[in-house]
Design an enzyme around this catalytic site. Structure first.
Site, PDB file in Angstrom:
ATOM      1  CG  HIS A  98      29.754 -15.570 -40.924  1.00  0.00           C
ATOM      2  ND1 HIS A  98      30.248 -16.024 -42.126  1.00  0.00           N
ATOM      3  CD2 HIS A  98      28.984 -16.572 -40.431  1.00  0.00           C
ATOM      4  CE1 HIS A  98      29.794 -17.247 -42.350  1.00  0.00           C
ATOM      5  NE2 HIS A  98      29.021 -17.606 -41.324  1.00  0.00           N
ATOM      6  CG  HIS A 100      26.983 -18.446 -36.630  1.00  0.00           C
ATOM      7  ND1 HIS A 100      25.766 -18.572 -37.243  1.00  0.00           N
ATOM      8  CD2 HIS A 100      27.911 -18.801 -37.560  1.00  0.00           C
ATOM      9  CE1 HIS A 100      25.935 -18.995 -38.481  1.00  0.00           C
ATOM     10  NE2 HIS A 100      27.235 -19.159 -38.705  1.00  0.00           N
TER      11      HIS A 100
HETATM   12  P1  AMP Z   1      27.674 -20.467 -42.196  1.00  0.00           P
HETATM   13  O1  AMP Z   1      28.364 -20.010 -43.455  1.00  0.00           O
HETATM   14  O2  AMP Z   1      27.388 -21.927 -42.183  1.00  0.00           O
HETATM   15  O3  AMP Z   1      28.388 -20.049 -40.939  1.00  0.00           O
HETATM   16  O4  AMP Z   1      26.242 -19.848 -42.109  1.00  0.00           O
HETATM   17  C1  AMP Z   1      25.842 -18.671 -42.755  1.00  0.00           C
HETATM   18  C2  AMP Z   1      24.630 -18.155 -42.047  1.00  0.00           C
HETATM   19  O5  AMP Z   1      24.183 -17.024 -42.778  1.00  0.00           O
HETATM   20  C3  AMP Z   1      23.445 -19.121 -41.974  1.00  0.00           C
HETATM   21  O6  AMP Z   1      23.108 -19.331 -40.598  1.00  0.00           O
HETATM   22  C4  AMP Z   1      22.322 -18.392 -42.725  1.00  0.00           C
HETATM   23  O7  AMP Z   1      21.059 -18.560 -42.145  1.00  0.00           O
HETATM   24  C5  AMP Z   1      22.779 -16.953 -42.683  1.00  0.00           C
HETATM   25  N1  AMP Z   1      22.326 -16.127 -43.796  1.00  0.00           N
HETATM   26  C6  AMP Z   1      22.385 -16.429 -45.105  1.00  0.00           C
HETATM   27  N2  AMP Z   1      21.892 -15.418 -45.850  1.00  0.00           N
HETATM   28  C7  AMP Z   1      21.512 -14.458 -44.983  1.00  0.00           C
HETATM   29  C8  AMP Z   1      20.907 -13.170 -45.132  1.00  0.00           C
HETATM   30  N3  AMP Z   1      20.617 -12.659 -46.327  1.00  0.00           N
HETATM   31  N4  AMP Z   1      20.646 -12.446 -44.008  1.00  0.00           N
HETATM   32  C9  AMP Z   1      20.936 -12.965 -42.785  1.00  0.00           C
HETATM   33  N5  AMP Z   1      21.505 -14.165 -42.590  1.00  0.00           N
HETATM   34  C10 AMP Z   1      21.782 -14.908 -43.658  1.00  0.00           C
END
Ligand code: AMP
Ligand code: ZN
Length: 136
Positions: A98, A100
């Site tokens: 993903h 951001h």
């Molecule tokens: P990272 O793996 O550190 O890049 O971050 C994963 C991101 O996913 C974090 O910013 C979380 O807030 C976000 N996240 C986790 N679960 C969900 C969800 N169910 N819906 C939307 N965002 C999510």
């Protein structure tokens, strides 16, 4: 597979979806840095960007740009950060590729990273070592 983003893609858990096409989905991060913080994901599961096939990576960034323009306009952001955490050490907590898209405002005063310094001659050595890995 026990992956939250795969579950969102399959519609098994809810998300605030903002864009979808055959290969990608974009939805709002539930814990935003700023409102409008969006995640763009390929529908196919790969652990992170490094594991994702080149063609999908190329297309992913085109979608990121499209989504980012809409996010920026909507929340009237002054700037944007694009961020991909790769690996636990880099803060990755969801192991599904993903990007951001983070709206930024002059007034948020966030500082992204601490800065370090190279020792004398070190920057050239590091550049050379990395450069060697890119030749074959
Ligand atoms: P990272 O793996 O550190 O890049 O971050 C994963 C991101 O996913 C974090 O910013 C979380 O807030 C976000 N996240 C986790 N679960 C969900 C969800 N169910 N819906 C939307 N965002 C999510
Ligand atoms: Zn997944």
């Amino acid at each position: 597979m026990d992956c939250i983003f795969c579950k969102i893609i399959k519609g098994e858990i809810p998300a605030a979806k903002i864009y979808e096409d055959n290969n990608f989905l974009a939805f709002l991060d539930i814990s935003p840095v700023n409102k409008g913080h969006t995640l763009v994901v390929p529908k196919e599961h790969y652990e992170n960007l490094m594991e994702t096939p080149d063609e999908l990576v190329r297309d992913l960034w085109v979608v990121v740009k499209k989504v980012a323009l809409a996010v920026k306009k909507t929340v009237k952001a002054d700037g944007l950060n694009f961020c991909a955490n790769n690996g636990q050490a880099a803060g990755q907590i969801i192991f599904h590729t993903h990007i951001h898209v983070i709206p930024r405002f002059t007034s948020d005063h966030f500082k992204n990273w601490p800065n370090q310094k190279y020792n004398n001659g070190e920057i050239e050595k590091v550049a050379e070592e990395i450069g060697k890995k890119l030749k074959n």
